[in-house]
Write an enzyme that holds these catalytic residues in place. Structure first.
Site, mmCIF file in Angstrom:
data_model
loop_
_atom_site.group_PDB
_atom_site.id
_atom_site.type_symbol
_atom_site.label_atom_id
_atom_site.label_comp_id
_atom_site.label_asym_id
_atom_site.label_seq_id
_atom_site.Cartn_x
_atom_site.Cartn_y
_atom_site.Cartn_z
ATOM 1 N N GLU A 88 7.944 30.427 -19.160
ATOM 2 C CA GLU A 88 6.506 30.711 -19.198
ATOM 3 C C GLU A 88 5.901 30.521 -20.590
ATOM 4 O O GLU A 88 4.847 31.061 -20.897
ATOM 5 C CB GLU A 88 6.218 32.148 -18.714
ATOM 6 C CG GLU A 88 6.643 32.439 -17.292
ATOM 7 C CD GLU A 88 5.838 31.655 -16.263
ATOM 8 O OE1 GLU A 88 4.635 31.456 -16.484
ATOM 9 O OE2 GLU A 88 6.413 31.235 -15.250
ATOM 10 N N ARG A 133 2.335 26.899 -12.097
ATOM 11 C CA ARG A 133 3.602 27.278 -12.716
ATOM 12 C C ARG A 133 4.743 27.118 -11.722
ATOM 13 O O ARG A 133 4.717 27.675 -10.634
ATOM 14 C CB ARG A 133 3.549 28.736 -13.198
ATOM 15 C CG ARG A 133 2.566 28.976 -14.336
ATOM 16 C CD ARG A 133 3.027 28.288 -15.615
ATOM 17 N NE ARG A 133 2.072 28.440 -16.697
ATOM 18 C CZ ARG A 133 1.103 27.577 -16.972
ATOM 19 N NH1 ARG A 133 0.962 26.488 -16.222
ATOM 20 N NH2 ARG A 133 0.266 27.792 -17.969
ATOM 21 N N GLN A 193 17.131 28.921 -17.251
ATOM 22 C CA GLN A 193 17.879 29.807 -18.123
ATOM 23 C C GLN A 193 19.382 29.606 -17.988
ATOM 24 O O GLN A 193 20.115 29.666 -18.948
ATOM 25 C CB GLN A 193 17.528 31.272 -17.786
ATOM 26 C CG GLN A 193 16.050 31.584 -17.990
ATOM 27 C CD GLN A 193 15.599 31.381 -19.412
ATOM 28 O OE1 GLN A 193 16.330 31.717 -20.334
ATOM 29 N NE2 GLN A 193 14.414 30.834 -19.602
ATOM 30 N N THR A 216 3.629 22.646 -19.280
ATOM 31 C CA THR A 216 2.198 22.374 -19.414
ATOM 32 C C THR A 216 1.960 21.264 -20.435
ATOM 33 O O THR A 216 1.104 20.395 -20.229
ATOM 34 C CB THR A 216 1.441 23.647 -19.839
ATOM 35 O OG1 THR A 216 1.651 24.667 -18.868
ATOM 36 C CG2 THR A 216 -0.050 23.375 -19.962
ATOM 37 N N ASP A 261 11.806 18.099 -21.527
ATOM 38 C CA ASP A 261 11.553 19.510 -21.224
ATOM 39 C C ASP A 261 12.856 20.113 -20.723
ATOM 40 O O ASP A 261 13.332 19.768 -19.640
ATOM 41 C CB ASP A 261 10.450 19.625 -20.173
ATOM 42 C CG ASP A 261 10.186 21.071 -19.753
ATOM 43 O OD1 ASP A 261 10.753 21.988 -20.375
ATOM 44 O OD2 ASP A 261 9.409 21.277 -18.801
#
Length: 221
Positions: free
Chosen positions: A42, A180, A206, A47, A202
């Site tokens: 986030e 998102r 995790q 983006t 990108d």
């Protein structure tokens, strides 16, 4: 001797071609810029990739934008669900302004995330969501979103429920930019600006982050 002379000429020509190719490769490499995007979930990495696609490429055509309908609807659903759950978890808690919204809240919390192929909310869900979002208590809880986790595009999509819940809804580029979705693996985007060629990576997710990071670094070496 004539044969030897011919071989020498051929070798010189091959050497010349090789030198030319090496020079072209070096010039191409000098014009190539590799960008590795890192950051917590986030944090806006995806983006940035989408912004570069819009600014430096042809953007997203209609078919590409349609693929984000499911993500956008799920973003709206998850956002409102998070707000309702926070109404009881924050201190002091927040109550619905209209008691009738309690039943709508229970109904919303019973909904599951849309299947990846779904392009519409469950029957009745749009009306329930609009009624909840209009409740003063829900709005009061939203104003305290700094006390709990809520995606930054929540208000954007919830304010647009009338539009995004239409059966013929087609996202625009702003809708795509704000949505998102968790990035898994490594996403590469290529674009050019002036005389430079950019390769943007990108690194999302995790799990096994260090492993993916090492693969990406190897790729950009």
């Amino acid at each position: 001797m004539g044969c030897c002379g011919g071989n020498d000429t051929a070798e010189k020509e091959r050497s010349k071609q090789l030198d030319k190719q090496l020079k072209e490769d070096a010039e191409k490499s000098a014009r190539e810029v590799k960008l590795l995007l890192l950051g917590a979930g986030e944090s806006g990495k995806s983006t940035v990739v989408k912004q570069m696609t819009i600014i430096h490429k042809s953007g997203y055509n209609e078919e590409s934008r349609k693929k984000y309908i499911n993500v956008i609807l799920n973003n709206a659903l998850v956002s409102l669900t998070n707000i309702l759950q926070a109404m009881n978890s924050i201190s002091p808690p927040v109550e619905f302004s209209n008691p009738e919204r309690k039943a709508d809240g229970d109904k919303l919390l019973s909904y599951e995330l849309l299947d990846t192929t779904a392009t519409q909310l469950p029957d009745g869900a749009p009306e329930v969501m609009k009624a909840l979002w209009a409740d003063a208590g829900v709005q009061a809880c939203f104003q305290r979103s700094n006390e709990y986790q809520l995606m930054d595009s929540a208000k954007y999509y919830l304010d647009a429920l009338d539009r995004i819940c239409e059966p013929n809804f087609i996202p625009d580029e702003q809708d795509v930019l704000r949505c998102r979705v968790q990035t898994t693996g490594i996403v590469e985007e290529n674009f050019s600006h002036k005389d430079l060629h950019f390769r943007m990576f990108d690194v999302g997710g995790q799990k096994r982050k260090k492993y993916r990071l090492r693969l990406c670094v190897d790729t950009t070496a």
